[in-house]
Design a protein around this motif. Structure first.
Motif, mmCIF file in Angstrom:
data_model
loop_
_atom_site.group_PDB
_atom_site.id
_atom_site.type_symbol
_atom_site.label_atom_id
_atom_site.label_comp_id
_atom_site.label_asym_id
_atom_site.label_seq_id
_atom_site.Cartn_x
_atom_site.Cartn_y
_atom_site.Cartn_z
ATOM 1 N N MET A 1 -1.643 22.243 -30.996
ATOM 2 C CA MET A 1 -0.868 21.368 -31.880
ATOM 3 C C MET A 1 0.255 22.159 -32.539
ATOM 4 O O MET A 1 0.135 23.377 -32.742
ATOM 5 C CB MET A 1 -1.774 20.766 -32.956
ATOM 6 C CG MET A 1 -2.771 19.781 -32.411
ATOM 7 S SD MET A 1 -3.657 18.846 -33.660
ATOM 8 C CE MET A 1 -4.416 20.087 -34.646
ATOM 9 N N PHE B 1 -8.494 21.685 -30.999
ATOM 10 C CA PHE B 1 -7.127 21.342 -30.604
ATOM 11 C C PHE B 1 -6.062 22.085 -31.410
ATOM 12 O O PHE B 1 -4.876 21.937 -31.150
ATOM 13 C CB PHE B 1 -6.910 19.832 -30.740
ATOM 14 C CG PHE B 1 -7.841 19.032 -29.873
ATOM 15 C CD1 PHE B 1 -7.684 19.025 -28.492
ATOM 16 C CD2 PHE B 1 -8.885 18.314 -30.422
ATOM 17 C CE1 PHE B 1 -8.546 18.306 -27.683
ATOM 18 C CE2 PHE B 1 -9.746 17.586 -29.624
ATOM 19 C CZ PHE B 1 -9.582 17.582 -28.251
ATOM 20 N N GLN B 2 -6.465 22.871 -32.362
ATOM 21 C CA GLN B 2 -5.504 23.554 -33.221
ATOM 22 C C GLN B 2 -4.521 24.443 -32.451
ATOM 23 O O GLN B 2 -3.329 24.426 -32.747
ATOM 24 C CB GLN B 2 -6.237 24.377 -34.278
ATOM 25 C CG GLN B 2 -5.301 25.001 -35.296
ATOM 26 C CD GLN B 2 -6.048 25.798 -36.347
ATOM 27 O OE1 GLN B 2 -7.215 26.120 -36.179
ATOM 28 N NE2 GLN B 2 -5.376 26.111 -37.421
ATOM 29 N N LEU C 1 1.920 20.172 -37.860
ATOM 30 C CA LEU C 1 0.784 19.253 -37.868
ATOM 31 C C LEU C 1 -0.473 19.952 -38.382
ATOM 32 O O LEU C 1 -1.264 19.367 -39.126
ATOM 33 C CB LEU C 1 0.540 18.678 -36.467
ATOM 34 C CG LEU C 1 -0.611 17.679 -36.341
ATOM 35 C CD1 LEU C 1 -0.411 16.488 -37.286
ATOM 36 C CD2 LEU C 1 -0.740 17.201 -34.903
ATOM 37 N N ASN C 2 -0.646 21.215 -38.008
ATOM 38 C CA ASN C 2 -1.790 21.987 -38.505
ATOM 39 C C ASN C 2 -1.730 22.134 -40.026
ATOM 40 O O ASN C 2 -2.757 22.068 -40.700
ATOM 41 C CB ASN C 2 -1.850 23.364 -37.848
ATOM 42 C CG ASN C 2 -2.447 23.308 -36.464
ATOM 43 O OD1 ASN C 2 -3.317 22.499 -36.191
ATOM 44 N ND2 ASN C 2 -1.967 24.166 -35.578
#
Length: 170
Positions: free
Chosen positions: A88, A84-85, A92-93
């Protein structure tokens, strides 16, 4: 101050990785000599197989693996699932990166502490390997060098992650 810490972390990780690589090369050479010696025994040529090569290989591999951990941590090379990186937000990462580095610090600290306790235990009982009679605590001590480096580099990576969250150069 951060620049000096970054250079120190790089030097520690680099030195341990090179040491781990040299240990692996030594294991390869010893294994080749032992295999060649074993193959030449029927012809009465050479030194024969090396006594305790399995013990030496086991200790050397463990030490090399621990020596590579700081480099992997510094270069963000540990296995992770980045499914999901890409979707996002970058902020958030960066937070997830900090959490990952904090978790790795805990793992490195607990693992190194347990390795230290194991070394003390093997030292107090005088346990040796079966064939070569190498004191087992020496293998633990060799791994402990890389373990301590892993803890130090993991702590630095937390600082680096916090700087990235703050928008400071890393």
């Amino acid at each position: 101050m951060y620049s000096a810490l970054s250079k120190l972390a790089e030097a520690i990780a680099n030195a341990l990785a090179i040491a781990g690589g040299l240990v692996l090369l030594a294991i390869v050479v010893l294994t080749c000599v032992s295999i060649a010696g074993r193959a030449l025994v029927p012809f009465d040529i050479g030194v024969g197989p090396i006594r305790g090569i399995y013990d030496m290989t086991e200790i050397g591999m463990a030490a090399a693996i621990f020596a590579f951990l700081p480099w992997a941590q510094l270069k963000d090379s540990h296995a992770r699932v980045d499914l999901f990186q890409p979707v996002m937000p970058a902020s958030l990462n960066r937070v997830l990166d900090l959490l990952f580095n904090m978790a790795m610090f805990v793992v490195a600290s607990v693992g190194t502490y347990r390795l230290y306790l194991g070394m003390r235990d093997k030292l107090s009982f005088g346990e040796t390997t079966l064939i070569a009679q190498i004191p087992v605590w020496q293998g633990y001590a060799a791994g402990l060098v890389g373990g301590v480096g892993f803890v130090l580099i993991a702590a630095f990576c937390i600082l680096r992650s916090m700087r990235r969250i703050a928008g400071l150069p890393t």
